[in-house]
Scaffold this motif. Structure first.
Motif, short mmCIF file in Angstrom:
data_model
loop_
_atom_site.label_atom_id
_atom_site.label_comp_id
_atom_site.label_asym_id
_atom_site.label_seq_id
_atom_site.Cartn_x
_atom_site.Cartn_y
_atom_site.Cartn_z
N LEU A 46 0.88 -1.19 -0.08
CA LEU A 46 0.05 0.09 -0.11
C LEU A 46 1.02 1.18 -0.05
O LEU A 46 0.68 2.16 -0.72
N VAL A 126 -4.98 -4.90 -2.18
CA VAL A 126 -4.35 -3.51 -2.26
C VAL A 126 -4.88 -2.78 -3.40
O VAL A 126 -5.07 -1.67 -3.02
N THR A 130 -6.72 0.75 -2.74
CA THR A 130 -5.94 1.94 -3.38
C THR A 130 -6.85 2.57 -4.60
O THR A 130 -6.96 3.99 -4.42
#
Length: 139
Positions: A46, A126, A130
């Protein structure tokens, strides 16, 4: 009475935006995750995704950050309708200020290992997280 209501309607967005000042573009964020292997590697991934995005600067310590992302990870295993085994990973981000007040909370973004994500459920989670963060803050 109408004047008071009008003043309240005008002032409400100003008060709300003041609460999110820590989340403004260019500020520094520190990512905190649980000590599990998945939590730590998801936090690193991340951090890389946030650096690539460039909206916030990723800080190396809590003390140098304007706010903190508390990354929560859940891992489940076994055969599911989308996966023939392996570990499914679900990630959620809670953004808090230095006092510990929650500024924003994402939902959980889950991925199971499959051919579409290269059998890497963590990376897929992730990417989903995001994307949600970018959608929320990249105005």
């Amino acid at each position: 009475m109408r004047i008071y209501m009008l003043a309240l309607l005008i002032a409400a967005p100003i008060w709300a935006s003041g609460q999110d000042q820590a989340l403004q573009k260019g500020n520094a964020v520190y990512i905190e995750a649980n000590k599990s292997d998945v939590g730590q590697s998801a936090a690193q991934e991340l951090a890389g995704a946030l650096k690539e995005w460039g909206y916030w600067n990723v800080a190396g310590s809590k003390s140098s950050a304007d706010f903190i992302i508390k990354l929560d990870s859940k891992v489940s295993g076994g055969v599911t309708w989308t996966s023939w085994g392996g570990k499914s990973v679900a990630l959620s981000a809670s953004m808090v200020n230095k006092k510990g007040d929650q500024l924003w909370q994402s939902e959980y973004y889950k991925a199971s290992p499959n051919g579409a994500n290269g059998y890497n459920s963590q990376s897929a989670s992730v990417k989903k997280l995001t994307k949600a963060i970018r959608r929320k803050f990249d105005r």
